[in-house]
Scaffold this motif. Structure first.
Motif, PDB file in Angstrom:
ATOM      1  N   PHE A 263       0.820  -1.207   0.000  1.00  0.00           N
ATOM      2  CA  PHE A 263       0.000   0.000   0.000  1.00  0.00           C
ATOM      3  C   PHE A 263       0.860   1.266   0.000  1.00  0.00           C
ATOM      4  CE2 PHE A 263      -3.168   2.853   2.307  1.00  0.00           C
ATOM      5  CZ  PHE A 263      -3.926   3.068   1.163  1.00  0.00           C
ATOM      6  N   MET A 264       1.922   1.285   0.786  1.00  0.00           N
ATOM      7  CA  MET A 264       2.784   2.468   0.843  1.00  0.00           C
ATOM      8  C   MET A 264       3.474   2.704  -0.499  1.00  0.00           C
ATOM      9  SD  MET A 264       2.163   3.696   3.725  1.00  0.00           S
ATOM     10  CE  MET A 264       3.346   5.040   3.621  1.00  0.00           C
ATOM     11  N   GLU A 265       3.806   1.654  -1.201  1.00  0.00           N
ATOM     12  CA  GLU A 265       4.424   1.814  -2.525  1.00  0.00           C
ATOM     13  C   GLU A 265       3.431   2.367  -3.535  1.00  0.00           C
ATOM     14  OE1 GLU A 265       6.599  -1.554  -3.978  1.00  0.00           O
ATOM     15  OE2 GLU A 265       7.661  -1.853  -2.083  1.00  0.00           O
ATOM     16  N   VAL A 266       2.159   1.947  -3.430  1.00  0.00           N
ATOM     17  CA  VAL A 266       1.126   2.510  -4.302  1.00  0.00           C
ATOM     18  C   VAL A 266       1.017   4.016  -4.067  1.00  0.00           C
ATOM     19  CG1 VAL A 266      -1.343   2.562  -4.842  1.00  0.00           C
ATOM     20  CG2 VAL A 266      -0.205   0.369  -4.463  1.00  0.00           C
ATOM     21  N   LEU A 267       0.939   4.411  -2.801  1.00  0.00           N
ATOM     22  CA  LEU A 267       0.804   5.836  -2.466  1.00  0.00           C
ATOM     23  C   LEU A 267       2.034   6.620  -2.913  1.00  0.00           C
ATOM     24  CD1 LEU A 267      -0.747   5.666   1.130  1.00  0.00           C
ATOM     25  CD2 LEU A 267      -1.910   5.805  -1.080  1.00  0.00           C
ATOM     26  N   SER A 268       3.206   6.020  -2.781  1.00  0.00           N
ATOM     27  CA  SER A 268       4.440   6.687  -3.199  1.00  0.00           C
ATOM     28  C   SER A 268       4.431   6.967  -4.702  1.00  0.00           C
ATOM     29  CB  SER A 268       5.643   5.811  -2.838  1.00  0.00           C
ATOM     30  OG  SER A 268       6.850   6.405  -3.277  1.00  0.00           O
ATOM     31  N   MET A 269       3.928   6.014  -5.480  1.00  0.00           N
ATOM     32  CA  MET A 269       3.840   6.199  -6.934  1.00  0.00           C
ATOM     33  C   MET A 269       2.817   7.262  -7.290  1.00  0.00           C
ATOM     34  SD  MET A 269       4.167   2.321  -8.397  1.00  0.00           S
ATOM     35  CE  MET A 269       5.507   1.270  -7.872  1.00  0.00           C
ATOM     36  N   LEU A 270       1.702   7.295  -6.583  1.00  0.00           N
ATOM     37  CA  LEU A 270       0.696   8.331  -6.845  1.00  0.00           C
ATOM     38  C   LEU A 270       1.261   9.707  -6.541  1.00  0.00           C
ATOM     39  CD1 LEU A 270      -2.596   6.707  -5.457  1.00  0.00           C
ATOM     40  CD2 LEU A 270      -1.747   6.751  -7.816  1.00  0.00           C
ATOM     41  N   ASP A 271       2.079   9.804  -5.489  1.00  0.00           N
ATOM     42  CA  ASP A 271       2.750  11.067  -5.183  1.00  0.00           C
ATOM     43  C   ASP A 271       3.679  11.466  -6.323  1.00  0.00           C
ATOM     44  OD1 ASP A 271       1.559  11.435  -2.682  1.00  0.00           O
ATOM     45  OD2 ASP A 271       3.104  10.255  -1.654  1.00  0.00           O
ATOM     46  N   ALA A 272       4.422  10.487  -6.836  1.00  0.00           N
ATOM     47  CA  ALA A 272       5.356  10.759  -7.935  1.00  0.00           C
ATOM     48  C   ALA A 272       4.620  11.203  -9.190  1.00  0.00           C
ATOM     49  CB  ALA A 272       6.191   9.510  -8.222  1.00  0.00           C
ATOM     50  N   PHE A 273       3.399  10.685  -9.395  1.00  0.00           N
ATOM     51  CA  PHE A 273       2.591  11.037 -10.564  1.00  0.00           C
ATOM     52  C   PHE A 273       1.766  12.302 -10.340  1.00  0.00           C
ATOM     53  CE2 PHE A 273       2.420   6.221 -11.526  1.00  0.00           C
ATOM     54  CZ  PHE A 273       3.549   6.307 -12.323  1.00  0.00           C
ATOM     55  N   ASN A 274       1.873  12.900  -9.139  1.00  0.00           N
ATOM     56  CA  ASN A 274       1.093  14.100  -8.787  1.00  0.00           C
ATOM     57  C   ASN A 274      -0.412  13.861  -8.867  1.00  0.00           C
ATOM     58  OD1 ASN A 274       3.330  15.861  -8.281  1.00  0.00           O
ATOM     59  ND2 ASN A 274       3.637  16.029 -10.499  1.00  0.00           N
ATOM     60  N   VAL A 275      -0.833  12.688  -8.427  1.00  0.00           N
ATOM     61  CA  VAL A 275      -2.257  12.357  -8.378  1.00  0.00           C
ATOM     62  C   VAL A 275      -2.790  12.748  -7.000  1.00  0.00           C
ATOM     63  CG1 VAL A 275      -3.952  10.485  -8.397  1.00  0.00           C
ATOM     64  CG2 VAL A 275      -2.047  10.475 -10.026  1.00  0.00           C
ATOM     65  N   SER A 276      -3.865  13.524  -6.989  1.00  0.00           N
ATOM     66  CA  SER A 276      -4.464  13.967  -5.729  1.00  0.00           C
ATOM     67  C   SER A 276      -5.289  12.842  -5.115  1.00  0.00           C
ATOM     68  CB  SER A 276      -5.353  15.193  -5.979  1.00  0.00           C
ATOM     69  OG  SER A 276      -6.024  15.574  -4.800  1.00  0.00           O
ATOM     70  N   TYR A 277      -4.978  12.485  -3.861  1.00  0.00           N
ATOM     71  CA  TYR A 277      -5.717  11.410  -3.210  1.00  0.00           C
ATOM     72  C   TYR A 277      -5.871  11.710  -1.725  1.00  0.00           C
ATOM     73  CZ  TYR A 277      -1.203   9.769  -1.398  1.00  0.00           C
ATOM     74  OH  TYR A 277      -0.001   9.681  -0.746  1.00  0.00           O
ATOM     75  N   SER A 278      -6.781  11.017  -1.088  1.00  0.00           N
ATOM     76  CA  SER A 278      -6.944  11.087   0.360  1.00  0.00           C
ATOM     77  C   SER A 278      -7.238   9.688   0.870  1.00  0.00           C
ATOM     78  CB  SER A 278      -8.079  12.041   0.749  1.00  0.00           C
ATOM     79  OG  SER A 278      -9.322  11.550   0.284  1.00  0.00           O
ATOM     80  N   LEU A 279      -6.793   9.397   2.079  1.00  0.00           N
ATOM     81  CA  LEU A 279      -7.047   8.087   2.685  1.00  0.00           C
ATOM     82  C   LEU A 279      -8.470   8.051   3.223  1.00  0.00           C
ATOM     83  CD1 LEU A 279      -3.722   7.485   4.652  1.00  0.00           C
ATOM     84  CD2 LEU A 279      -4.313   6.750   2.335  1.00  0.00           C
ATOM     85  N   ASN A 280      -9.181   6.988   2.893  1.00  0.00           N
ATOM     86  CA  ASN A 280     -10.543   6.796   3.387  1.00  0.00           C
ATOM     87  C   ASN A 280     -10.657   5.370   3.906  1.00  0.00           C
ATOM     88  OD1 ASN A 280     -13.273   6.392   3.813  1.00  0.00           O
ATOM     89  ND2 ASN A 280     -13.910   7.577   2.028  1.00  0.00           N
ATOM     90  N   PRO A 281     -10.601   5.178   5.226  1.00  0.00           N
ATOM     91  CA  PRO A 281     -10.596   3.819   5.788  1.00  0.00           C
ATOM     92  C   PRO A 281     -11.917   3.081   5.648  1.00  0.00           C
ATOM     93  CG  PRO A 281     -10.781   5.462   7.525  1.00  0.00           C
ATOM     94  CD  PRO A 281     -10.540   6.214   6.263  1.00  0.00           C
ATOM     95  N   TYR A 282     -12.962   3.771   5.147  1.00  0.00           N
ATOM     96  CA  TYR A 282     -14.276   3.138   5.030  1.00  0.00           C
ATOM     97  C   TYR A 282     -14.557   2.600   3.637  1.00  0.00           C
ATOM     98  CZ  TYR A 282     -14.726   5.724   9.381  1.00  0.00           C
ATOM     99  OH  TYR A 282     -14.517   6.224  10.643  1.00  0.00           O
TER     100      TYR A 282
END
Length: 458
Positions: A263-282
């Motif tokens: 999961f952390m690697e997915v988020l790291s790649m999205l950061d590198a791609f400048n994709v706007s995201y937010s964590l939603n635990p639901y």
């Protein structure tokens, strides 16, 4: 001898009355017509999807509109709303008492059918991973409301045979680029991780311990889901249930180390791609086959846009997806990893209109041919065929209208150019090119017409 063809007589008045009664057929509940004046948005959204699929390396696949119902039951899960409430079954008048494993159903989504096609056609023997793309109608017997139909349209991206976090990020990035190219704004990816199958099992036990004392305070749907799929309690939109999930244990806090790293690697790649995201635990998604990454694609609408009042923003879901590493094995294939996403074209088109996205108008008629005189008519007929074979959207008047009436018809069809041929032009093998927007006219050789128009229109 009695005439065998004698028909019973009906009073003339009754017969006339019956002929007046007309049946006003209308579209069935939950479906609608997409008229020509709406098509520019639909065609543009589909065209951009095709281009994004090409750029990101997704290959087009078409799958049947219906499959065996058992495929959806096994893949999506019998506890899901889709299977328990929304599946459309297909049968003919001749079919009676069909066994459940032989029943057919209209596809409610694309992933299960694509997974079946991957297994059945031996795509696992192709170089992996395989990136597949499709679009078309899907069907759910849902309650019709604004933005929700029983027949609706989806764009679907799937990657099969790649367990890496890169594949998760790749399908999300494809969606992000698609919506960006369309011109939509206020897009956000809401993302969560459900973890591995082993992580999920441990988490489900914790969730059941938390919810068990609260069962009598939950809605009847959640009380049923508690036993069948407790994860779905986090997806409930009932007010009585929302307040209880705020203190529920989260999936992210219960991931094993391998799932957390993924999961952390997915988020790291999205950061590198400048994709706007937010964590939603639901976010758990409504289908039973998801593991690891799960996400939804949202567009924010401010309250004043939606209700003409000030206040908090409202979010509209236009797509979602995630990883499904156990799905293919579940339906009879090898243990092949997969990740995919579906985007709702209906809601995307609604957002394009709401955000006033400028879609370049593609005229239905590029060229209208006007002829004056019998000799010119014959020359015009040949010219129309030349233009059609060259790929120009061409129209002409089938009736012998006068010159002014033909020009009026060209204007009504919004033709870009009108080609005028009179008796003199027919004799000289020439024509007049009229720009319908500016009104400027010029003479041209009929032999050079196709190349001239190609330079201006193409």
């Amino acid at each position: 001898m009695e005439n065998q063809n004698t028909q019973s007589e009906t009073p003339r008045g009754d017969s006339d009355k019956k002929s007046v009664n007309k049946v006003n057929f209308q579209a069935a509940r939950g479906v609608r017509d997409i008229l020509p004046n709406e098509q520019k948005f639909w065609q543009y959204s589909r065209h951009i999807a095709e281009e994004i699929a090409r750029v990101f390396g997704f290959r087009h696949i078409d799958i049947p509109t219906f499959e065996t119902a058992a495929l959806f039951d096994r893949s999506i899960g019998s506890s899901s709303d889709i299977i328990s409430k929304e599946l459309y079954f297909v049968s003919s008048k001749e079919e009676k008492d069909v066994p459940i494993d032989k029943m057919l159903a209209l596809r409610p989504e694309f992933t299960a059918g694509i997974a079946r096609a991957y297994i059945e056609n031996g795509l696992q023997t192709w170089p992996q991973p395989i990136k597949l793309y499709t679009q078309g109608p899907v069907f759910r017997h849902d309650k019709p409301q604004k933005g929700r139909f029983r027949e609706f349209y989806q764009i679907d991206f799937e990657i099969l045979g790649d367990p890496s976090p890169k594949a998760d990020a790749w399908v999300i990035l494809a969606c992000w680029e698609y919506l960006t190219v369309l011109g939509l704004t206020k897009v956000e990816i809401q993302i969560n991780s459900l973890g591995s199958i082993e992580s999920q099992e441990k988490y489900r036990k914790k969730l059941k311990i938390y919810y068990k004392p609260l069962l009598d305070k939950l809605c009847t749907t959640c009380q049923t889901r508690f036993e069948k799929n407790v994860l779905r309690l986090l997806d409930c939109k009932e007010v009585s249930c929302i307040k209880h999930k705020e203190n529920a244990p989260t999936t992210i806090d219960n991931l094993d180390e391998a799932s957390k790293k993924h999961f952390m690697e997915v988020l790291s790649m999205l950061d590198a791609f400048n994709v706007s995201y937010s964590l939603n635990p639901y976010i758990v998604r409504g289908l039973d086959y998801y593991t690891h990454t799960a996400f939804e694609i949202m567009i924010s609408e401010s309250a004043d846009e939606k209700t003409q009042t000030s206040g908090a923003s409202h979010q509209v879901a236009i797509g979602g997806g995630g990883r499904y590493d156990g799905l293919l094995k579940q339906i009879g294939g090898n243990n092949t990893p997969g990740v995919g996403v579906a985007l709702g074209i209906d809601r995307i088109v609604d957002e394009m209109k709401r955000q006033k996205v400028q879609v370049k108008h593609q005229p239905h008629t590029e060229i209208f041919v006007v002829s004056i005189g019998s000799r010119a008519q014959k020359r015009a007929d040949n010219l129309v065929m030349d233009l059609l074979r060259a790929g120009f959207a061409t129209e002409f008047s089938p009736d012998k209208l006068n010159f002014r009436a033909q020009l009026k018809m060209a204007d009504k069809l919004e033709a870009t150019y009108t080609i005028i041929i009179g008796e003199r032009e027919a004799h000289d093998n020439t024509c007049i090119i009229r720009d319908m927007k500016s009104g400027i006219q010029e003479d041209a050789s009929c032999d050079e017409l196709v190349s001239l128009l190609s330079e201006r229109i193409r």
